[in-house]
Design an enzyme around this catalytic site. Structure first.
Site, PDB file in Angstrom:
ATOM      1  N   HIS A  19       0.828  -1.036  -0.039  1.00  0.00           N
ATOM      2  CA  HIS A  19       0.035   0.096  -0.047  1.00  0.00           C
ATOM      3  C   HIS A  19       0.947   1.292  -0.022  1.00  0.00           C
ATOM      4  O   HIS A  19       0.474   2.211   0.736  1.00  0.00           O
ATOM      5  CB  HIS A  19      -0.847  -0.011   1.175  1.00  0.00           C
ATOM      6  CG  HIS A  19      -2.005  -0.857   0.869  1.00  0.00           C
ATOM      7  ND1 HIS A  19      -3.087  -0.488   0.250  1.00  0.00           N
ATOM      8  CD2 HIS A  19      -2.150  -2.299   1.472  1.00  0.00           C
ATOM      9  CE1 HIS A  19      -4.011  -1.845   0.300  1.00  0.00           C
ATOM     10  NE2 HIS A  19      -3.382  -2.744   0.812  1.00  0.00           N
ATOM     11  N   ASP A  21       2.538   2.274  -3.169  1.00  0.00           N
ATOM     12  CA  ASP A  21       2.737   2.833  -4.528  1.00  0.00           C
ATOM     13  C   ASP A  21       1.701   3.957  -4.723  1.00  0.00           C
ATOM     14  O   ASP A  21       2.207   5.028  -5.171  1.00  0.00           O
ATOM     15  CB  ASP A  21       2.396   1.693  -5.529  1.00  0.00           C
ATOM     16  CG  ASP A  21       1.118   0.919  -5.322  1.00  0.00           C
ATOM     17  OD1 ASP A  21       0.184   1.131  -4.561  1.00  0.00           O
ATOM     18  OD2 ASP A  21       0.578   0.271  -6.442  1.00  0.00           O
ATOM     19  N   SER A  52     -12.373 -17.492 -22.164  1.00  0.00           N
ATOM     20  CA  SER A  52     -11.534 -17.927 -21.118  1.00  0.00           C
ATOM     21  C   SER A  52     -11.739 -19.167 -20.902  1.00  0.00           C
ATOM     22  O   SER A  52     -12.855 -19.664 -20.444  1.00  0.00           O
ATOM     23  CB  SER A  52     -11.427 -16.702 -20.256  1.00  0.00           C
ATOM     24  OG  SER A  52     -10.817 -17.411 -19.083  1.00  0.00           O
ATOM     25  N   SER A 112      -2.257 -10.267  -8.701  1.00  0.00           N
ATOM     26  CA  SER A 112      -2.502  -9.479  -9.943  1.00  0.00           C
ATOM     27  C   SER A 112      -2.720 -10.328 -11.094  1.00  0.00           C
ATOM     28  O   SER A 112      -2.302  -9.880 -12.042  1.00  0.00           O
ATOM     29  CB  SER A 112      -1.203  -8.758 -10.104  1.00  0.00           C
ATOM     30  OG  SER A 112      -0.931  -7.800  -9.176  1.00  0.00           O
ATOM     31  N   SER A 114      -5.394  -9.559 -12.371  1.00  0.00           N
ATOM     32  CA  SER A 114      -6.331  -8.536 -13.431  1.00  0.00           C
ATOM     33  C   SER A 114      -5.055  -7.785 -14.116  1.00  0.00           C
ATOM     34  O   SER A 114      -5.203  -7.475 -15.509  1.00  0.00           O
ATOM     35  CB  SER A 114      -7.105  -7.603 -12.821  1.00  0.00           C
ATOM     36  OG  SER A 114      -6.372  -7.024 -11.671  1.00  0.00           O
ATOM     37  N   GLU A 146      -7.902   0.618 -14.499  1.00  0.00           N
ATOM     38  CA  GLU A 146      -8.284   0.231 -13.047  1.00  0.00           C
ATOM     39  C   GLU A 146      -8.794   1.561 -12.687  1.00  0.00           C
ATOM     40  O   GLU A 146      -9.921   1.221 -11.983  1.00  0.00           O
ATOM     41  CB  GLU A 146      -6.929  -0.040 -12.374  1.00  0.00           C
ATOM     42  CG  GLU A 146      -6.478  -1.335 -12.781  1.00  0.00           C
ATOM     43  CD  GLU A 146      -6.986  -2.674 -12.402  1.00  0.00           C
ATOM     44  OE1 GLU A 146      -7.791  -2.630 -11.217  1.00  0.00           O
ATOM     45  OE2 GLU A 146      -6.737  -3.822 -12.868  1.00  0.00           O
ATOM     46  N   ASP A 158       1.347  -3.157  -9.689  1.00  0.00           N
ATOM     47  CA  ASP A 158       1.206  -4.237 -10.155  1.00  0.00           C
ATOM     48  C   ASP A 158       1.481  -4.502 -11.993  1.00  0.00           C
ATOM     49  O   ASP A 158       2.308  -5.306 -12.328  1.00  0.00           O
ATOM     50  CB  ASP A 158      -0.261  -4.806 -10.110  1.00  0.00           C
ATOM     51  CG  ASP A 158      -0.781  -4.851  -8.745  1.00  0.00           C
ATOM     52  OD1 ASP A 158       0.092  -4.743  -8.243  1.00  0.00           O
ATOM     53  OD2 ASP A 158      -1.719  -4.792  -8.434  1.00  0.00           O
ATOM     54  N   TYR A 208     -10.564  -0.971  -0.335  1.00  0.00           N
ATOM     55  CA  TYR A 208      -9.342  -0.685  -0.896  1.00  0.00           C
ATOM     56  C   TYR A 208      -9.365   0.729  -1.233  1.00  0.00           C
ATOM     57  O   TYR A 208      -8.421   1.723  -0.750  1.00  0.00           O
ATOM     58  CB  TYR A 208      -8.864  -1.433  -2.179  1.00  0.00           C
ATOM     59  CG  TYR A 208      -7.675  -0.900  -2.980  1.00  0.00           C
ATOM     60  CD1 TYR A 208      -6.358  -1.739  -2.696  1.00  0.00           C
ATOM     61  CD2 TYR A 208      -7.685   0.106  -3.818  1.00  0.00           C
ATOM     62  CE1 TYR A 208      -5.238  -1.321  -3.351  1.00  0.00           C
ATOM     63  CE2 TYR A 208      -6.184   0.433  -4.315  1.00  0.00           C
ATOM     64  CZ  TYR A 208      -5.101  -0.224  -3.806  1.00  0.00           C
ATOM     65  OH  TYR A 208      -3.994   0.138  -4.433  1.00  0.00           O
TER      66      TYR A 208
HETATM   67  C1  GLA Z   1      -3.234  -4.011  -5.115  1.00  0.00           C
HETATM   68  C2  GLA Z   1      -3.006  -2.807  -5.960  1.00  0.00           C
HETATM   69  C3  GLA Z   1      -1.577  -2.097  -6.159  1.00  0.00           C
HETATM   70  C4  GLA Z   1      -1.096  -1.871  -4.773  1.00  0.00           C
HETATM   71  C5  GLA Z   1      -1.321  -3.241  -3.798  1.00  0.00           C
HETATM   72  C6  GLA Z   1      -0.949  -2.953  -2.207  1.00  0.00           C
HETATM   73  O1  GLA Z   1      -2.489  -5.098  -5.685  1.00  0.00           O
HETATM   74  O2  GLA Z   1      -3.276  -3.077  -7.201  1.00  0.00           O
HETATM   75  O3  GLA Z   1      -1.632  -0.912  -6.660  1.00  0.00           O
HETATM   76  O4  GLA Z   1      -1.749  -0.796  -4.112  1.00  0.00           O
HETATM   77  O5  GLA Z   1      -2.594  -3.603  -3.802  1.00  0.00           O
HETATM   78  O6  GLA Z   1       0.262  -2.938  -2.288  1.00  0.00           O
END
Ligand code: GLA
Length: 359
Positions: A19, A21, A52, A112, A114, A146, A158, A208
């Protein structure tokens, strides 16, 4: 038959800097073996024909390139549509369509899947339509998907780490400057494990965005007293000096960001010396902070990390956004027999079977 192209984009785990970035600091992800692959054919019609293997119950989607607005019922294909949508907005045109068949093997949340799909699509587009965009351009477009298309206020980690990541290295990303350096991630006689809690969640229905907004609110308050551009720039001493200006909840969120950013500085030194003891300490403190101050871990992630701790593995923490999904741990190769013990303890706590794989 038309020529068939194949593509692959990995998932990622973040070793430290969680958390951080969207707070402008340093993060330390690495790519994993699992990822998303696609088989792609050009088709004449200006349409995306998407299937898919992971969602056999969903039909083959047929999406016109002239109608790419977000639609909830288009499910995972929104990640693909979103990339085309913004590229068209930027003035790029696509004179033919694509048939895309996808298969992903990224387990659970937090790794990640997505972003892996988004970067996969960016790579497909660059290779097939030759738009001559840079890797960073594509990262920025994916993040826009996003933030604006899907409404998740996520940062750049990500997409950046998947686009630029190299196996065996951490991509140390400066999320403010959008630059990176590679640090060898040399585990010698140890292994990185991915611990899937099998507790599902999506970022769209998680807290989030609430955390993002709390950080921005803390930053706004602190800017009245101190000249900073983002929370990661705040030193520990300035945080201690001004923390009383923040209300209780915001203070805890900012505390996590400040101390986690500081841990990132220690990580760099530790890795350059292969100092595993410090890495272990930093990962453990990071999880505690995400649990107590940032409050994004939850029962399942805490239970699996506790299970690791109980068998003597302290280099264990949640990874990614939290709220369920995956944790990671680093285990000595001669202690692999403890994996069954971790699974057993996790089951006793949660009544859910964890899946544990190599990263
Ligand atoms: C998700 C978000 C990222 C980052 C992480 C936490 O993966 O997509 O951008 O904020 O949470 O570090």
């Amino acid at each position: 038959m038309n020529k068939e192209y194949t593509f692959f984009a990995p998932g990622r785990v973040n070793i430290l800097g969680e958390h951080i970035d969207y707070n402008g600091g340093l993060v330390a992800p690495t790519v994993i073996t699992n990822g998303t692959s696609a088989k792609v054919e050009k088709i004449e019609k200006r349409e995306l024909e998407i299937y898919s293997e992971n969602f056999p119950d969903l039909k083959t989607f047929k999406i016109s390139l002239d109608n790419l607005e977000y639609r909830k019922e288009d499910n995972y294909t929104n990640y693909i549509k979103g990339i085309f949508y913004y590229l068209q907005k930027l003035g790029f045109s696509f004179n033919h369509g694509l048939k895309i068949s996808i298969k992903g093997d990224i387990p659970g949340g937090g790794l990640s899947s997505s972003a892996s799909l988004e970067i996969l699509v960016c790579n497909i587009i660059e290779q097939i339509y030759k738009l001559n965009l840079s890797k960073l351009d594509y990262v920025k477009i994916s993040v826009k998907v996003e933030n604006e298309y899907l409404g998740v206020s996520s940062g750049v980690m990500d997409q950046y780490s998947i686009m630029f990541g190299k196996k065996g290295y951490l991509t140390l990303i400066d999320c403010n400057k959008l630059t990176h350096e590679y640090i060898p991630f040399n585990l010698e006689n140890k292994t990185l494990l991915i611990l899937n809690t099998n507790k599902k969640r999506t970022l769209q229905d998680s807290k989030y965005n609430e955390r993002y907004n709390e950080c921005m609110s803390g930053l706004k308050t602190l800017k009245q007293y101190i000249n900073i551009n983002n929370l990661s720039e705040l030193s520990i001493s300035d945080f201690e000096k001004y923390k009383d200006k923040l209300d209780d909840v915001i203070r805890k969120r900012v505390k996590h960001v400040v101390y986690e950013s500081n841990r990132m500085k220690e990580l760099k030194t530790a890795l350059s010396k292969n100092d595993f003891k410090t890495l272990e300490k930093l990962m453990s403190l990071s999880h505690e902070s995400l649990k107590n101050d940032y409050e994004v871990t939850g029962f399942h992630l805490d239970s699996i990390v506790e299970a690791c701790n109980e068998v003597g593995i302290y280099a264990a923490r949640m990874t990614g956004a939290g709220f369920g999904g995956n944790a990671i741990c680093i285990i000595d190769n001669d202690k692999m027999h403890l994996v069954d013990e971790i699974k057993k303890k996790y089951f006793e706590k949660t009544n859910i079977h964890a899946s544990i794989t190599k990263g």
